[in-house]
Enzyme design. Structure first.
Site, PDB file in Angstrom:
ATOM      1  N   GLU A 154       0.796  -1.284  -0.126  1.00  0.00           N
ATOM      2  CA  GLU A 154       0.119  -0.084  -0.134  1.00  0.00           C
ATOM      3  C   GLU A 154       0.734   0.943  -0.016  1.00  0.00           C
ATOM      4  O   GLU A 154       0.631   2.052   0.854  1.00  0.00           O
ATOM      5  CB  GLU A 154      -0.902   0.097   1.392  1.00  0.00           C
ATOM      6  CG  GLU A 154      -1.775  -1.499   1.041  1.00  0.00           C
ATOM      7  CD  GLU A 154      -2.652  -1.471   2.256  1.00  0.00           C
ATOM      8  OE1 GLU A 154      -2.723  -0.499   3.277  1.00  0.00           O
ATOM      9  OE2 GLU A 154      -3.308  -2.550   2.503  1.00  0.00           O
ATOM     10  N   GLU A 262      -5.444 -10.998  -1.364  1.00  0.00           N
ATOM     11  CA  GLU A 262      -6.430 -10.645  -0.055  1.00  0.00           C
ATOM     12  C   GLU A 262      -8.090 -10.693  -0.296  1.00  0.00           C
ATOM     13  O   GLU A 262      -8.841  -9.863  -0.043  1.00  0.00           O
ATOM     14  CB  GLU A 262      -6.021  -9.450   0.752  1.00  0.00           C
ATOM     15  CG  GLU A 262      -4.747  -9.215   0.822  1.00  0.00           C
ATOM     16  CD  GLU A 262      -4.245  -7.959   1.769  1.00  0.00           C
ATOM     17  OE1 GLU A 262      -5.255  -7.370   2.340  1.00  0.00           O
ATOM     18  OE2 GLU A 262      -3.135  -7.527   1.684  1.00  0.00           O
TER      19      GLU A 262
HETATM   20  O1  9MR Z   1      -6.957  -8.446   8.616  1.00  0.00           O
HETATM   21  C1  9MR Z   1      -6.221  -7.670   9.101  1.00  0.00           C
HETATM   22  C2  9MR Z   1      -6.692  -7.132  10.451  1.00  0.00           C
HETATM   23  O2  9MR Z   1      -6.809  -8.221  11.510  1.00  0.00           O
HETATM   24  C3  9MR Z   1      -6.009  -6.075  11.255  1.00  0.00           C
HETATM   25  O3  9MR Z   1      -6.327  -5.346  12.403  1.00  0.00           O
HETATM   26  C4  9MR Z   1      -5.608  -4.968  10.065  1.00  0.00           C
HETATM   27  C5  9MR Z   1      -4.917  -3.650  10.659  1.00  0.00           C
HETATM   28  O4  9MR Z   1      -4.769  -2.554   9.627  1.00  0.00           O
HETATM   29  O5  9MR Z   1      -5.088  -5.295   8.833  1.00  0.00           O
HETATM   30  C6  9MR Z   1      -5.726  -6.335   8.296  1.00  0.00           C
HETATM   31  O6  9MR Z   1      -5.063  -6.813   7.161  1.00  0.00           O
HETATM   32  C7  9MR Z   1      -5.043  -5.862   6.068  1.00  0.00           C
HETATM   33  C8  9MR Z   1      -3.628  -6.217   5.534  1.00  0.00           C
HETATM   34  O7  9MR Z   1      -2.791  -6.553   6.146  1.00  0.00           O
HETATM   35  C9  9MR Z   1      -3.363  -5.193   4.379  1.00  0.00           C
HETATM   36  N1  9MR Z   1      -4.621  -5.171   3.431  1.00  0.00           N
HETATM   37  C10 9MR Z   1      -5.710  -4.722   3.900  1.00  0.00           C
HETATM   38  C11 9MR Z   1      -6.182  -5.675   5.116  1.00  0.00           C
HETATM   39  C12 9MR Z   1      -7.450  -5.592   5.598  1.00  0.00           C
HETATM   40  O8  9MR Z   1      -7.505  -4.172   6.505  1.00  0.00           O
END
Ligand code: 9MR
Length: 342
Positions: A154, A262
């Site tokens: 990102e 994802e």
């Molecule tokens: O699924 C993840 C969640 O448990 C966390 O709280 C969150 C924190 O930002 O991140 C989520 O995973 C993210 C991933 O690492 C990057 N792309 C977006 C995902 C969903 O937010």
């Protein structure tokens, strides 16, 4: 009683036939379907999923590639400059090896889920040291263990410009090239990926900015192997197949692979049969394109609504995954399986 040779022969043939009939009637798991297609179908997991007997069986029966949903983010993996939290990652690596699964790594360089010692960096030299040290440490320890790694995640914001992250502020835009070069040096065998969201369509502000960034990296000879489209989708928005396929093609033309990293499709609550049908269409389109285009891997961001990140982030949305709250397969699961069986 002593058996005559002819009786023994008949017994053997009988046993062979029953065994063959038994094996051909035994239900094939999704795992055996994707393995036989040579298709990498995976999911993001939490440490508990590997420990719970039912959850771990579900993983083994369905998926051949895993990614850690959180534990490899620096907040967890390197909470202070001197402490490394290896044990959960070691368990994940062991689980994958024992079950002949591949692994995606997620992620070194991100603006989110960093520990305080990283968020407080202000000096360029210090930031460079943390960045290169972290990548080298992790990829040296797990050399050869990961199939792909999201080196940076990102890095482009919603306006299509480089995000104002701690890495950008301390090091400047060259942090991306440096991260990829460091990763290549530490483990030449892992495929190095630039991952992002809303980057899947050619002809959008973010999609085109992402492409231009990646093309620049390729032109400069930066060791990048592929791109990741996260694909956090909405059931109410059908897939723009042309824009997705055009995008995949232009990355291919740069000599790169494309991974769907994802995938989830959230529904605006309450769930209705119409909304579920729309959700199924989105999942199906993504999976069909993934198979047609022979993409690197197709990874779900969670398998069950029981552990979903969606309700906590998008109020009023949910039911985004193929297994329900009780970890039972939904109709959606059957439809995905049909596509994978083709
Ligand atoms: O699924 C993840 C969640 O448990 C966390 O709280 C969150 C924190 O930002 O991140 C989520 O995973 C993210 C991933 O690492 C990057 N792309 C977006 C995902 C969903 O937010």
């Amino acid at each position: 009683m002593i058996q005559r040779p002819i009786q023994r022969g008949l017994l053997l043939v009988g046993t062979f036939i029953s065994l063959t009939v038994f094996l051909s009637c035994a239900p094939r798991t999704m795992r055996s379907v994707v393995d036989s297609r040579g298709f990498l179908f995976g999911v993001a997991v939490r440490p508990g999923d590997l420990l719970d007997p039912k959850d771990s069986k579900l993983l083994k029966d369905n998926f051949n590639i895993l990614v850690a949903e959180n534990i490899m983010k620096l907040q967890y993996l390197r909470p202070t400059a001197t402490f490394w939290n290896w044990s959960d990652v070691d368990n994940l690596v062991r689980f994958a090896e024992e079950n002949r699964m591949k692994l995606r790594g997620h992620t070194f360089v991100w603006h989110n889920q960093n520990p305080p010692f990283i968020n407080n960096l202000s000096d360029k030299e210090a930031a460079l040291k943390v960045l290169t040290e972290t990548i080298t440490e992790v990829l040296t320890r797990y050399k050869g263990k990961f199939y792909e790694y999201d080196v940076c995640n990102e890095v482009i914001d919603d306006n299509g410009v480089l995000r104002n992250s701690i890495w950008m502020r301390t090091i400047g835009p060259e942090y991306i090239d440096i991260a990829f070069k460091t990763a290549r040096q530490a483990d030449p065998s892992v495929k190095l990926i630039l991952n992002d969201y809303n980057n899947e369509y050619a002809g959008t502000v973010k999609g085109d900015a992402f492409y231009n960034l990646v093309k620049g990296m390729v032109d400069r000879g930066v060791p990048i192997d592929g791109v990741g489209f996260q694909l956090h989708m909405l059931a109410e928005l059908p897939v723009n197949k042309e824009a997705l396929q055009a995008n995949i093609k232009r990355f291919r033309d740069l000599g790169l692979t494309v991974s769907f990293t994802e995938v989830d499709v959230r529904i605006k609550l309450p769930v209705t049969p119409e909304k579920e049908a729309a959700q199924q269409a989105v999942y199906e389109d993504l999976l069909r394109i993934a198979r047609e285009e022979n993409i690197s891997c197709f990874v779900l961001w969670g398998y069950t609504d029981a552990y979903s990140w969606i309700p906590g982030t998008f109020a009023g949305y949910g039911s985004a995954h193929p297994f329900d709250q009780n970890k039972q397969p939904k109709k959606l699961y059957g439809s995905l399986r049909k596509i994978l069986e083709k």
